[in-house]
Design a protein around this motif. Structure first.
Motif, mmCIF file in Angstrom:
data_model
loop_
_atom_site.group_PDB
_atom_site.id
_atom_site.type_symbol
_atom_site.label_atom_id
_atom_site.label_comp_id
_atom_site.label_asym_id
_atom_site.label_seq_id
_atom_site.Cartn_x
_atom_site.Cartn_y
_atom_site.Cartn_z
ATOM 1 N N TRP A 24 0.744 -1.005 0.106
ATOM 2 C CA TRP A 24 0.461 -0.467 -0.169
ATOM 3 C C TRP A 24 1.234 1.603 -0.244
ATOM 4 C CZ3 TRP A 24 -4.358 -0.403 -1.392
ATOM 5 C CH2 TRP A 24 -5.990 -0.717 -1.607
ATOM 6 N N CYS A 25 1.909 1.060 0.302
ATOM 7 C CA CYS A 25 3.324 2.419 -0.056
ATOM 8 C C CYS A 25 3.622 2.641 -0.820
ATOM 9 C CB CYS A 25 4.044 2.730 1.586
ATOM 10 S SG CYS A 25 3.622 2.086 3.219
ATOM 11 N N TYR A 26 3.498 1.514 -1.940
ATOM 12 C CA TYR A 26 4.018 2.323 -2.937
ATOM 13 C C TYR A 26 2.737 2.362 -4.153
ATOM 14 C CZ TYR A 26 6.967 1.165 -7.273
ATOM 15 O OH TYR A 26 7.997 1.864 -8.521
ATOM 16 N N VAL A 27 1.683 2.251 -3.399
ATOM 17 C CA VAL A 27 0.588 2.503 -3.779
ATOM 18 C C VAL A 27 0.036 3.432 -3.907
ATOM 19 C CG1 VAL A 27 -1.842 2.286 -3.921
ATOM 20 C CG2 VAL A 27 -0.933 1.036 -4.297
ATOM 21 N N ALA A 34 0.008 12.112 -7.812
ATOM 22 C CA ALA A 34 -0.925 12.774 -8.595
ATOM 23 C C ALA A 34 -1.323 13.708 -8.205
ATOM 24 C CB ALA A 34 -2.054 11.319 -8.769
ATOM 25 N N ALA A 35 -1.473 13.391 -6.284
ATOM 26 C CA ALA A 35 -2.240 14.522 -6.026
ATOM 27 C C ALA A 35 -1.061 16.056 -6.609
ATOM 28 C CB ALA A 35 -2.099 14.477 -4.733
ATOM 29 N N LEU A 36 -0.536 15.610 -6.211
ATOM 30 C CA LEU A 36 0.949 16.945 -6.259
ATOM 31 C C LEU A 36 0.812 17.416 -7.268
ATOM 32 C CD1 LEU A 36 2.485 18.125 -3.900
ATOM 33 C CD2 LEU A 36 4.733 16.490 -4.608
ATOM 34 N N ALA A 37 0.726 16.925 -8.083
ATOM 35 C CA ALA A 37 1.127 17.047 -9.699
ATOM 36 C C ALA A 37 -0.480 18.081 -10.097
ATOM 37 C CB ALA A 37 0.696 15.785 -10.777
ATOM 38 N N ALA A 92 -3.616 -2.032 -8.167
ATOM 39 C CA ALA A 92 -1.008 -2.210 -7.909
ATOM 40 C C ALA A 92 -1.723 -1.383 -8.894
ATOM 41 C CB ALA A 92 -0.019 -1.980 -7.640
ATOM 42 N N ALA A 93 -1.971 -1.891 -10.138
ATOM 43 C CA ALA A 93 -2.097 -1.510 -11.770
ATOM 44 C C ALA A 93 -2.862 -0.265 -12.291
ATOM 45 C CB ALA A 93 -2.356 -3.220 -12.492
ATOM 46 N N GLY A 94 -4.108 -0.696 -11.206
ATOM 47 C CA GLY A 94 -4.875 1.077 -11.252
ATOM 48 C C GLY A 94 -4.208 1.473 -11.401
ATOM 49 N N GLU A 95 -3.010 1.797 -10.949
ATOM 50 C CA GLU A 95 -1.910 3.150 -10.498
ATOM 51 C C GLU A 95 -0.636 3.443 -11.211
ATOM 52 O OE1 GLU A 95 -3.069 5.655 -8.751
ATOM 53 O OE2 GLU A 95 -4.855 4.674 -8.102
ATOM 54 N N GLY A 204 -3.403 6.504 5.558
ATOM 55 C CA GLY A 204 -3.314 5.098 4.783
ATOM 56 C C GLY A 204 -3.302 5.711 3.539
ATOM 57 N N ALA A 205 -3.621 4.648 1.605
ATOM 58 C CA ALA A 205 -3.200 5.460 0.587
ATOM 59 C C ALA A 205 -4.447 5.870 0.173
ATOM 60 C CB ALA A 205 -2.474 4.029 -0.171
ATOM 61 N N GLN A 206 -4.750 6.983 0.680
ATOM 62 C CA GLN A 206 -5.908 7.634 0.439
ATOM 63 C C GLN A 206 -5.960 8.187 -0.869
ATOM 64 O OE1 GLN A 206 -8.425 8.783 2.415
ATOM 65 N NE2 GLN A 206 -7.744 8.088 4.154
ATOM 66 N N SER A 207 -7.459 8.557 -1.900
ATOM 67 C CA SER A 207 -7.396 8.750 -3.320
ATOM 68 C C SER A 207 -5.985 9.722 -3.682
ATOM 69 C CB SER A 207 -8.713 8.770 -3.818
ATOM 70 O OG SER A 207 -9.464 9.852 -2.916
ATOM 71 N N PRO A 208 -6.560 10.245 -4.712
ATOM 72 C CA PRO A 208 -5.486 11.471 -5.349
ATOM 73 C C PRO A 208 -6.456 12.817 -5.022
ATOM 74 C CG PRO A 208 -5.022 10.078 -6.529
ATOM 75 C CD PRO A 208 -5.972 9.088 -6.040
ATOM 76 N N GLU A 209 -7.828 13.052 -5.031
ATOM 77 C CA GLU A 209 -8.276 13.854 -4.592
ATOM 78 C C GLU A 209 -8.607 13.913 -3.173
ATOM 79 O OE1 GLU A 209 -9.514 12.215 -7.997
ATOM 80 O OE2 GLU A 209 -9.556 11.314 -6.476
ATOM 81 N N VAL A 210 -8.601 13.435 -2.468
ATOM 82 C CA VAL A 210 -8.523 13.152 -0.809
ATOM 83 C C VAL A 210 -7.165 14.012 -0.265
ATOM 84 C CG1 VAL A 210 -8.264 12.032 1.543
ATOM 85 C CG2 VAL A 210 -9.969 11.657 0.185
ATOM 86 N N LEU A 211 -6.008 14.078 -0.891
ATOM 87 C CA LEU A 211 -4.566 13.847 -0.588
ATOM 88 C C LEU A 211 -4.734 15.288 -1.155
ATOM 89 C CD1 LEU A 211 -2.578 10.602 -1.245
ATOM 90 C CD2 LEU A 211 -2.702 12.247 1.028
ATOM 91 N N ARG A 212 -5.193 15.816 -2.613
ATOM 92 C CA ARG A 212 -5.380 17.635 -2.508
ATOM 93 C C ARG A 212 -6.193 17.769 -1.985
ATOM 94 N NH1 ARG A 212 -6.444 19.991 -8.711
ATOM 95 N NH2 ARG A 212 -6.279 22.480 -7.900
ATOM 96 N N GLY A 213 -7.214 17.514 -1.438
ATOM 97 C CA GLY A 213 -7.659 18.347 -0.874
ATOM 98 C C GLY A 213 -7.436 18.768 0.810
#
Length: 256
Positions: A24-27, A34-37, A92-95, A204-213
């Motif tokens: 999960w850390c790699y994900v 993605a959030a940072l981009a 993982a493939a989804g990322e 946790g490995a939250q979604s890019p949307e959560v992390l960007r928020g």
């Protein structure tokens, strides 16, 4: 104990605890990237990776397969364990990541974490973190071997001889322990774990949307926008720098 080193006022520091052996850390790394981009102030974000061992007692020598380890830990036999691995592989493939659990070689990650600390001193921390994760989950490299670590370090720009010497002497073992002590002090029991601005945590490995928020919220709180002036351009009297304009006079009166 000081948990965080303050960064410059124009920067937002993000401290991330993770383990190389944590899928999960790699994900989570990819989702954070993605959030940072898409974060407008991405060039003002300083990322610092911290060590966290999910199993500090794990042996350094080659042992069981990941499927056998999961079967023993969670029960249900190897068929259930394989289903868990297949599900993680699809996630993982989804990322954009390629996991090969059939090649993965579980081992103690303490020395690999020490290598990341060495890389941090050379300005190569993120590159080293990325290389180790790919080596472990995609390529099936055995990270319990110092020669493997020396080669991987050289691939990102470190001196292989320096890597060997640092690992053989245990030069960064204390730094790894300090990271884990900080995690304990903060109440971190699982990874990945993100600390933004030294005071807000995301688990946790939250979604890019959560992390960007989270990035946007902390940036707004720590870097308040300047006031927007209303009626700008309309002349109006005011006092500035110890002087007040007096109506009907050509000069200002200084207030003592």
């Amino acid at each position: 104990m000081t948990l965080f080193t303050p960064s410059s006022p124009d920067k937002l520091r993000v401290d991330i605890w993770s383990d190389i052996a944590c899928p999960w850390c790699y994900v989570g790394k990819r989702r954070f990237e993605a959030a940072l981009a898409n974060f407008p102030q991405r060039d003002q974000v300083k990322v610092v990776w911290h060590s966290f061992e999910l199993d500090p007692s794990a042996p350094s020598e080659r042992g069981q397969s990941m499927r056998a380890i999961l079967a023993g830990k969670y029960g249900g036999g190897e068929a259930r364990a394989q289903h868990m691995l297949d599900t993680m592989t699809q996630t993982a493939a989804g990322e954009g990541l390629e996991y090969h659990f059939e090649k993965l070689q579980p081992t103690n990650t303490s020395q690999a974490h020490g290598l990341i600390h060495l890389a941090a001193e050379r300005g190569l921390q993120d590159a080293m973190k990325e290389r180790l994760l790919a080596a472990f989950f995609t390529e099936g490299e055995f990270l319990g071997d110092r020669e493997v670590l020396a080669r991987l370090g050289a691939e990102v720009g470190l001196d292989a001889a320096e890597v060997r010497e640092a690992l053989e002497s245990g030069q960064y073992a204390q730094a790894v322990r300090q990271d884990e002590a900080q995690a304990h002090a903060l109440g971190i029991s699982g990874v990945p774990f993100f600390v933004l601005g030294g005071k807000y945590g995301v688990s946790g490995a939250q979604s890019p949307e959560v992390l960007r928020g989270a990035l946007e919220q902390v940036w707004a709180e720590t870097h308040p926008a300047p006031l927007t002036l209303l009626g700008e351009g309309t002349p109006a009297e005011a006092c500035e720098d110890g002087q007040c304009a007096v109506p009907g006079r050509d000069t200002a009166v200084t207030r003592g």
